[in-house]
Design a protein around this motif. Structure first.
Motif, PDB file in Angstrom:
ATOM      1  N   LEU A  87     151.374  87.108  58.943  1.00  0.00           N
ATOM      2  CA  LEU A  87     151.261  88.385  59.630  1.00  0.00           C
ATOM      3  C   LEU A  87     149.830  88.581  60.129  1.00  0.00           C
ATOM      4  CD1 LEU A  87     153.271  90.791  57.276  1.00  0.00           C
ATOM      5  CD2 LEU A  87     153.887  90.158  59.598  1.00  0.00           C
ATOM      6  N   SER A  88     149.644  89.525  61.023  1.00  0.00           N
ATOM      7  CA  SER A  88     148.308  89.804  61.545  1.00  0.00           C
ATOM      8  C   SER A  88     147.552  90.799  60.666  1.00  0.00           C
ATOM      9  CB  SER A  88     148.406  90.349  62.974  1.00  0.00           C
ATOM     10  OG  SER A  88     149.138  91.573  62.982  1.00  0.00           O
ATOM     11  N   ILE A  89     148.078  91.059  59.482  1.00  0.00           N
ATOM     12  CA  ILE A  89     147.396  91.951  58.551  1.00  0.00           C
ATOM     13  C   ILE A  89     147.050  91.192  57.278  1.00  0.00           C
ATOM     14  CG2 ILE A  89     148.421  94.078  59.420  1.00  0.00           C
ATOM     15  CD1 ILE A  89     150.488  93.929  57.266  1.00  0.00           C
ATOM     16  N   CYS A  90     146.087  91.701  56.554  1.00  0.00           N
ATOM     17  CA  CYS A  90     145.664  91.052  55.314  1.00  0.00           C
ATOM     18  C   CYS A  90     145.597  92.083  54.199  1.00  0.00           C
ATOM     19  CB  CYS A  90     144.319  90.348  55.491  1.00  0.00           C
ATOM     20  SG  CYS A  90     142.997  91.443  56.006  1.00  0.00           S
ATOM     21  N   ALA A  91     145.487  91.602  52.981  1.00  0.00           N
ATOM     22  CA  ALA A  91     145.472  92.482  51.820  1.00  0.00           C
ATOM     23  C   ALA A  91     144.255  92.195  50.952  1.00  0.00           C
ATOM     24  CB  ALA A  91     146.747  92.301  51.000  1.00  0.00           C
ATOM     25  N   ILE A  92     143.579  93.251  50.554  1.00  0.00           N
ATOM     26  CA  ILE A  92     142.489  93.182  49.580  1.00  0.00           C
ATOM     27  C   ILE A  92     143.033  93.765  48.280  1.00  0.00           C
ATOM     28  CG2 ILE A  92     140.146  93.944  49.038  1.00  0.00           C
ATOM     29  CD1 ILE A  92     139.789  94.377  52.108  1.00  0.00           C
ATOM     30  N   ARG A  93     142.884  93.021  47.193  1.00  0.00           N
ATOM     31  CA  ARG A  93     143.430  93.466  45.905  1.00  0.00           C
ATOM     32  C   ARG A  93     142.366  93.352  44.827  1.00  0.00           C
ATOM     33  NH1 ARG A  93     147.411  89.857  48.018  1.00  0.00           N
ATOM     34  NH2 ARG A  93     149.396  90.874  48.546  1.00  0.00           N
ATOM     35  N   ALA A  94     142.420  94.270  43.853  1.00  0.00           N
ATOM     36  CA  ALA A  94     141.402  94.232  42.799  1.00  0.00           C
ATOM     37  C   ALA A  94     141.733  95.218  41.683  1.00  0.00           C
ATOM     38  CB  ALA A  94     140.020  94.555  43.372  1.00  0.00           C
ATOM     39  N   PHE A  95     140.930  95.150  40.623  1.00  0.00           N
ATOM     40  CA  PHE A  95     140.909  96.139  39.540  1.00  0.00           C
ATOM     41  C   PHE A  95     139.594  96.892  39.600  1.00  0.00           C
ATOM     42  CE2 PHE A  95     142.977  92.486  37.133  1.00  0.00           C
ATOM     43  CZ  PHE A  95     144.263  92.923  37.357  1.00  0.00           C
ATOM     44  N   THR A  96     139.624  98.097  39.084  1.00  0.00           N
ATOM     45  CA  THR A  96     138.390  98.805  38.755  1.00  0.00           C
ATOM     46  C   THR A  96     138.517  99.282  37.312  1.00  0.00           C
ATOM     47  OG1 THR A  96     137.990  99.528  41.027  1.00  0.00           O
ATOM     48  CG2 THR A  96     136.872 100.747  39.275  1.00  0.00           C
ATOM     49  N   SER A  97     137.543  98.928  36.495  1.00  0.00           N
ATOM     50  CA  SER A  97     137.550  99.316  35.080  1.00  0.00           C
ATOM     51  C   SER A  97     136.662 100.524  34.854  1.00  0.00           C
ATOM     52  CB  SER A  97     137.059  98.149  34.201  1.00  0.00           C
ATOM     53  OG  SER A  97     137.920  97.039  34.311  1.00  0.00           O
ATOM     54  N   PHE A 121     144.822  98.297  46.103  1.00  0.00           N
ATOM     55  CA  PHE A 121     144.917  97.323  47.196  1.00  0.00           C
ATOM     56  C   PHE A 121     144.656  98.040  48.513  1.00  0.00           C
ATOM     57  CE2 PHE A 121     149.152  99.038  46.489  1.00  0.00           C
ATOM     58  CZ  PHE A 121     149.562  99.398  47.769  1.00  0.00           C
ATOM     59  N   VAL A 122     144.180  97.286  49.476  1.00  0.00           N
ATOM     60  CA  VAL A 122     143.924  97.782  50.828  1.00  0.00           C
ATOM     61  C   VAL A 122     144.573  96.822  51.807  1.00  0.00           C
ATOM     62  CG1 VAL A 122     142.156  98.117  52.600  1.00  0.00           C
ATOM     63  CG2 VAL A 122     141.775  98.995  50.284  1.00  0.00           C
ATOM     64  N   GLY A 123     145.333  97.364  52.742  1.00  0.00           N
ATOM     65  CA  GLY A 123     145.920  96.562  53.805  1.00  0.00           C
ATOM     66  C   GLY A 123     145.362  96.987  55.148  1.00  0.00           C
ATOM     67  N   HIS A 124     144.991  96.021  55.976  1.00  0.00           N
ATOM     68  CA  HIS A 124     144.443  96.356  57.288  1.00  0.00           C
ATOM     69  C   HIS A 124     144.612  95.166  58.230  1.00  0.00           C
ATOM     70  CE1 HIS A 124     140.724  93.861  57.081  1.00  0.00           C
ATOM     71  NE2 HIS A 124     140.875  94.026  55.792  1.00  0.00           N
ATOM     72  N   PRO A 125     144.576  95.401  59.533  1.00  0.00           N
ATOM     73  CA  PRO A 125     144.676  94.283  60.477  1.00  0.00           C
ATOM     74  C   PRO A 125     143.516  93.317  60.281  1.00  0.00           C
ATOM     75  CG  PRO A 125     144.994  96.382  61.592  1.00  0.00           C
ATOM     76  CD  PRO A 125     144.524  96.698  60.210  1.00  0.00           C
ATOM     77  N   TRP A 126     143.816  92.034  60.428  1.00  0.00           N
ATOM     78  CA  TRP A 126     142.783  91.008  60.256  1.00  0.00           C
ATOM     79  C   TRP A 126     141.704  91.182  61.319  1.00  0.00           C
ATOM     80  CZ3 TRP A 126     142.551  87.310  56.413  1.00  0.00           C
ATOM     81  CH2 TRP A 126     141.546  86.359  56.535  1.00  0.00           C
ATOM     82  N   ILE A 127     140.446  91.173  60.882  1.00  0.00           N
ATOM     83  CA  ILE A 127     139.324  91.287  61.807  1.00  0.00           C
ATOM     84  C   ILE A 127     138.403  90.086  61.598  1.00  0.00           C
ATOM     85  CG2 ILE A 127     139.402  93.804  61.970  1.00  0.00           C
ATOM     86  CD1 ILE A 127     137.243  93.966  59.859  1.00  0.00           C
ATOM     87  N   LEU A 160     156.673  94.958  60.152  1.00  0.00           N
ATOM     88  CA  LEU A 160     156.653  95.084  61.603  1.00  0.00           C
ATOM     89  C   LEU A 160     156.100  96.438  62.034  1.00  0.00           C
ATOM     90  CD1 LEU A 160     157.505  93.143  63.859  1.00  0.00           C
ATOM     91  CD2 LEU A 160     159.708  94.348  63.951  1.00  0.00           C
ATOM     92  N   MET A 161     156.321  97.447  61.186  1.00  0.00           N
ATOM     93  CA  MET A 161     155.805  98.787  61.483  1.00  0.00           C
ATOM     94  C   MET A 161     154.285  98.778  61.610  1.00  0.00           C
ATOM     95  SD  MET A 161     158.214 101.389  61.298  1.00  0.00           S
ATOM     96  CE  MET A 161     157.500 102.761  60.426  1.00  0.00           C
ATOM     97  N   PHE A 162     153.623  97.899  60.855  1.00  0.00           N
ATOM     98  CA  PHE A 162     152.164  97.842  60.890  1.00  0.00           C
ATOM     99  C   PHE A 162     151.658  97.087  62.122  1.00  0.00           C
ATOM    100  CE2 PHE A 162     153.016  98.635  56.444  1.00  0.00           C
ATOM    101  CZ  PHE A 162     152.018  99.514  56.082  1.00  0.00           C
ATOM    102  N   GLU A 163     152.507  96.253  62.687  1.00  0.00           N
ATOM    103  CA  GLU A 163     152.055  95.361  63.757  1.00  0.00           C
ATOM    104  C   GLU A 163     152.320  95.900  65.151  1.00  0.00           C
ATOM    105  OE1 GLU A 163     151.511  90.964  62.466  1.00  0.00           O
ATOM    106  OE2 GLU A 163     153.644  91.346  62.762  1.00  0.00           O
ATOM    107  N   VAL A 164     153.417  96.620  65.324  1.00  0.00           N
ATOM    108  CA  VAL A 164     153.769  97.060  66.681  1.00  0.00           C
ATOM    109  C   VAL A 164     153.077  98.390  67.005  1.00  0.00           C
ATOM    110  CG1 VAL A 164     155.984  95.871  66.670  1.00  0.00           C
ATOM    111  CG2 VAL A 164     155.860  98.208  65.857  1.00  0.00           C
TER     112      VAL A 164
END
Length: 393
Positions: free
Chosen positions: A170-180, A214-220, A362-366
């Protein structure tokens, strides 16, 4: 060249591979797991486990143990472009579980020497004389087996040997992590998702001191630069969150850097899943090797564990009651039949889940609002108002 023989070989020591080995072990069936790394791997920060996933973990006998490590989520709250929607979890069960906790718990319940570390599979084929699989490892080892189960994820060598198409990106990516939060956090037991335009953030507590987000956003273009530098990735994420509530920006700033990752989102289209060939002889695939999904309905891990249970049930029947005669030929027929039943049982469910997550992605891409409206009506027509219906079965 070293050569060995085993009845059931599982390629890949991730969630699906370990769950399959444990499901077989619960049925009294021995297997070995080939893991290319030297230690257990738990790629990704956490996995959100819905009711169907917890039923599967209970079936494996590890649900109660894992529940002690995470709190139950009471509500899902979506705030999309200013529109608020709340969805009680109700009688269902949703918890966020550290992937490392899940992987290590699965491994700890397996017999000693089940997992063979440092065994990287580079090719798989069928022995033309016996009809059974042959594996070749990078160290020159050849492994002959009666059953081969490919569970190596999106880059599965076994899947490639079956001729399956590579997953799409997909043209989007995901950032994932924990915060303690050593002194405890103030977040409620809710799964909150916020979206502004093409930018989405979601977060929920794992326990009273750890939050998964997590954060999802279009790949830059900057993503390629910061992907392997956690400090730069954190700073870029903070910059992208301008305008979001200050406590969420603080959550990202305080991230546990060693848990932070950025990945492109891959998927297998539902039509590839419906038409693909997932078995050849006594070789089959499961988990992401078969049905890698984008994370929009949170079913990748749970579906993989379901695969493990269904497949192990069929293989246990195939291996029971061995007697004299040409047992190998009889076993081959019985295993092939069991694998066909496994695929028949799983495919319809997986195609439906794959279609749902594909449409949501697809909702995120179109960009077209008209197309988005069509997608929404399609989702309602096929999946109804209950967006968690797939998790209740």
């Amino acid at each position: 060249m070293n050569s060995s023989e085993h009845e059931i070989v599982i390629a890949g020591g991730g969630i699906c591979g370990l769950a399959t080995a444990l499901a077989l072990h619960r049925k009294g069936i021995k297997s070995i797991v080939l893991e290319r790394s030297d230690t257990l791997r738990a790629t990704g920060a956490a996995i959100n486990v819905y009711p169907n996933g917890w039923r599967a973990l209970d079936h494996l006998g590890i649900g109660s143990e894992l529940r002690e490590r995470c709190v139950p989520i009471t509500k899902i709250v979506d705030l999309y472009d200013g529109r608020l929607r709340e969805m009680p979890v109700g009688k269902g069960e949703l918890r966020s579980l550290k992937r490392s906790d899940l992987v290590h718990t699965l491994a700890n319940h397996l017999p000693n020497n089940t997992i063979r570390f440092g065994q990287r599979v580079i090719s798989a084929e069928t022995n033309l004389e016996t009809g059974f699989p042959i594996l070749h490892c990078i160290d020159g080892t050849t492994i002959n087996c009666k059953v081969l189960i490919g569970c190596e994820g999106i880059n599965s060598i076994v899947a490639k040997s079956l001729g399956l198409k590579a997953p799409r990106l997909l043209s989007i990516c995901a950032i994932r992590a924990f915060t303690s939060y050593p002194n405890g956090h103030s977040f409620t037991n809710e799964f909150i998702r916020m979206r502004r335009g093409a930018f989405t953030i979601g977060f929920l507590p794992i326990n009273e001191k750890v939050v998964h987000w997590f954060v999802g956003h279009p790949w830059i273009s900057e993503d390629s630069i910061v992907q392997k530098d956690c400090t730069l990735l954190r700073d870029l994420t903070v910059d992208m969150m301008e305008g979001f509530p200050s406590h969420l920006i603080d959550m990202v700033r305080r991230v546990d850097l060693d848990s932070l990752s950025l990945t492109g989102i891959k998927y297998r289209p539902p039509w590839d899943l419906a038409l693909g060939t997932f078995r050849r002889g006594t070789t089959v695939v499961a988990g992401d090797a078969m049905h890698v999904m984008a994370p929009f309905i949170g079913q990748g891990g749970s579906a993989a564990i379901e695969d493990a249970i269904v497949l192990a049930r069929g293989l246990a029947c195939a291996f029971c009651g061995r007697d004299g005669g040409d047992w190998d030929q009889m076993l081959k027929i019985r295993v092939e039949r069991a694998m066909d039943e496994y695929l028949k049982e799983r495919k319809l469910r997986l195609v439906r889940m794959s279609m749902q997550t594909y449409l949501l992605g697809l909702m995120f891409e179109v960009p077209s609002k008209v197309v988005k409206l069509v997608i929404i009506f399609t989702l309602l027509a096929f999946f109804g108002l209950n967006s968690l219906g797939h998790a209740q079965v």
